[in-house]
Design an enzyme around this catalytic site. Structure first.
Site, short mmCIF file in Angstrom:
data_model
loop_
_atom_site.label_atom_id
_atom_site.label_comp_id
_atom_site.label_asym_id
_atom_site.label_seq_id
_atom_site.Cartn_x
_atom_site.Cartn_y
_atom_site.Cartn_z
N CYS A 31 0.85 -1.19 0.00
CA CYS A 31 0.00 0.00 0.00
C CYS A 31 0.89 1.24 0.00
O CYS A 31 2.09 1.17 0.23
CB CYS A 31 -0.90 0.02 1.24
SG CYS A 31 -1.96 -1.42 1.43
N GLY A 57 -0.64 0.53 -4.99
CA GLY A 57 -1.98 0.00 -4.74
C GLY A 57 -2.99 0.59 -5.69
O GLY A 57 -3.13 1.81 -5.75
N ASN A 136 0.69 0.92 6.12
CA ASN A 136 1.35 0.16 5.06
C ASN A 136 2.16 -0.95 5.72
O ASN A 136 3.03 -0.69 6.55
CB ASN A 136 2.27 1.08 4.24
CG ASN A 136 3.17 0.33 3.27
OD1 ASN A 136 4.27 0.77 3.01
ND2 ASN A 136 2.71 -0.78 2.74
N GLY A 137 1.89 -2.18 5.37
CA GLY A 137 2.59 -3.32 5.97
C GLY A 137 1.62 -4.44 6.25
O GLY A 137 0.54 -4.52 5.65
N TYR A 279 11.88 -3.86 -7.04
CA TYR A 279 10.65 -3.75 -7.81
C TYR A 279 9.62 -2.77 -7.25
O TYR A 279 9.05 -1.98 -7.99
CB TYR A 279 10.00 -5.15 -7.92
CG TYR A 279 8.65 -5.16 -8.59
CD1 TYR A 279 8.50 -4.79 -9.93
CD2 TYR A 279 7.51 -5.54 -7.89
CE1 TYR A 279 7.26 -4.81 -10.55
CE2 TYR A 279 6.26 -5.56 -8.51
CZ TYR A 279 6.15 -5.20 -9.83
OH TYR A 279 4.92 -5.21 -10.45
#
Length: 502
Positions: A31, A57, A136-137, A279
């Site tokens: 995210c 996201g 985020n995570g 990436y």
């Protein structure tokens, strides 16, 4: 094409899935989070920041804003930021000098079928006022926490692991919201970068290992204000200056008096996600003081040293393989060429997705430059191989265009283990490298050669001159090594076996 008959292929046929989109064979980018304080129409800045973080996201996005007169307001929508948060009518409902936002790809909760209730930021009213949070995570003990909280009377509104933080804050006895957040996050295991807000404060936190990124920025003097973002590229879009990274285990609280910093967690050695370099992050971002683009080019150079091959062209699998392919070309002296062209405007198919159309999925997004490829020995450089389906289709396209040979060079080690820290990864048995040797993978993909960068080579490319410290790894590389810096307790409870237990 005849059905595969090798032992490796037969094992693979036991794990069918829909690969109508070539990007379905990629690890999905957790995210993105973004927050702004100290400037009017903060939500407009947040919308721009989320647009820059869209690669992290694409399922849904949300913004919560606070205005001293109107209080808290929020908007949550499915789809891209550009399709939702560019509406003047909508953005007028989000006034005020303080706002946070989130773009989502589901890694917990209802994967692939996001419900509006799962779209962040989450908001809660506490005795000392309201607060919103974007995460985020991934919380690796979320199941245990949720069960405990429900037994104690909490009522959950979503299937997201992130909502546990709000309920833990509600049950905390600390005197203010930042202290309640500290209290809640001490109960949480896994990886988290958090952006949160109260009526007057913007808060940013990273977990003690610093697995997921978070940076601090400053808006120009004429605008004023501070920014928190998953990546530096989102600062650029709003003209903010990059100040520094939030440190692992650090909490910053920003208000009218400036930025206050403290470290509420037990210090641990940093284990930043190495795949952010490979990436996830945008190539125009800065991670750990290093350009992501330059790091990916260095990965390609290292790959050329480790896995040379006689060929005529080096071609990237766009877009993520491009910097590594350039590095491979520069190091090897083999010409770089755009042998595959990506259709940037391909969306969902406009007709019923029959099996025939699903099989065209890769060709709808990627097309081979036939005049360039015909008769050539081609090196294809990609960032990773997950399940291998897209790689096989790309190989077929290259051969159909008349290539003499196809060689795959992969800018990451074999992905053999799932990630439990905020990345959507297939179950381990569906990861190609978990069930096959490198030679079996080469045979399965049907290419003339297949080589991955070594783990040591990847570490050298990201700036660790001596490679990986096996006794104390400098990064989180669990998806390659199977060595998890935080035990995924919920997954172990469900039967997942750690490497040491195999």
């Amino acid at each position: 094409m005849p059905l595969p008959t090798s032992p490796a292929d037969k094992r693979w046929l036991a794990n069918p899935f829909d690969d109508s989109d070539p990007d379905s064979d990629k690890l999905k980018e957790e995210c993105g989070i973004f927050g702004v304080i100290g400037t009017q129409s903060a939500a407009n800045f947040v919308a721009l920041g989320l647009h820059a973080l869209q690669h992290r996201g694409q399922e849904a996005g949300g913004i919560v804003a606070h205005d001293p007169e109107q209080g808290f307001n929020n908007a949550r929508r499915f789809g891209y930021v550009r399709d939702n948060f560019t509406s003047e009518t909508l953005m007028k409902t989000l006034p005020g000098p303080l706002a946070i936002g989130h773009v989502r790809y589901s890694t917990a909760g209802t994967k692939g079928q996001t419900a509006i209730r799962d779209v962040q930021p989450f908001f809660g009213e506490f005795s000392m006022g309201g607060a919103a949070i974007a995460h985020n995570g991934n919380i690796t003990n979320a199941d245990a926490l949720r069960k405990e909280l429900i037994e104690r009377g909490s009522i959950f509104q979503s299937s997201s692991d992130s909502e546990c933080i709000i309920h833990l804050m509600a049950r905390s006895l600390q005197r203010n919201i930042p202290e309640r957040m500290e209290d809640a996050l001490r109960r949480v295991e896994g990886a988290f970068s958090v952006v949160a807000m109260t009526r007057t404060k913007l808060i940013g936190v990273r977990d003690p290992l610093g697995v997921r990124p978070l940076v601090l920025g400053k808006l120009p003097l004429e605008t004023g204000g501070w920014v928190l973002s998953s990546e530096t590229c989102a600062l650029d879009i709003i003209g903010a200056e990059f100040v520094r990274e939030i440190e692992p285990g650090e909490m910053v609280v920003i208000n009218a008096d400036g930025v206050q910093s403290n470290f509420p967690f037990r210090p641990q050695k940093s284990r930043f996600c190495i795949f952010e370099h490979v990436y996830f992050s945008r190539p125009d971002s800065i991670l750990g003081g290093r350009s992501v683009y330059e790091t990916r080019e260095a990965i390609g150079r290292e790959l050329a040293k480790e896995a040379p091959v006689d060929a005529d062209l080096v071609c990237p699998v766009p877009d993520s393989g491009t910097p590594a392919a350039i590095g491979y070309s520069l190091q090897s002296g083999i010409p770089y060429a755009m042998g595959i062209i990506r259709n940037q405007y391909m969306g969902r198919t406009f007709i019923e997705p029959t099996e025939q159309i699903r099989n065209m999925g890769v060709r709808l997004k990627l097309n081979v430059n036939r005049a360039l490829i015909k008769g050539k020995r081609v090196i294809l450089v990609d960032d990773s191989v997950v399940r291998g389906t897209t790689s096989r289709k790309i190989k077929e396209m290259i051969l159909d265009a008349g290539a003499a040979e196809v060689h795959f060079r992969i800018a990451s080690p074999p992905t053999a283990w799932p990630c439990f820290y905020g990345v959507d990864t297939p179950q381990r048995e569906k990861l190609l490298a978990a069930t096959m040797s490198e030679e079996e993978m080469r045979d399965h993909l049907g290419v003339d050669s297949l080589k991955f960068i070594s783990l040591d080579g990847l570490y050298r490319a990201v700036g660790e001159a001596q490679g990986r410290d096996a006794s104390s790894p400098q990064y989180c590389d669990a998806c390659f090594s199977g060595e998890y810096p935080v035990e995924p307790s919920d997954q172990i409870e469900k039967g997942f076996m750690l490497k040491a237990a195999e």
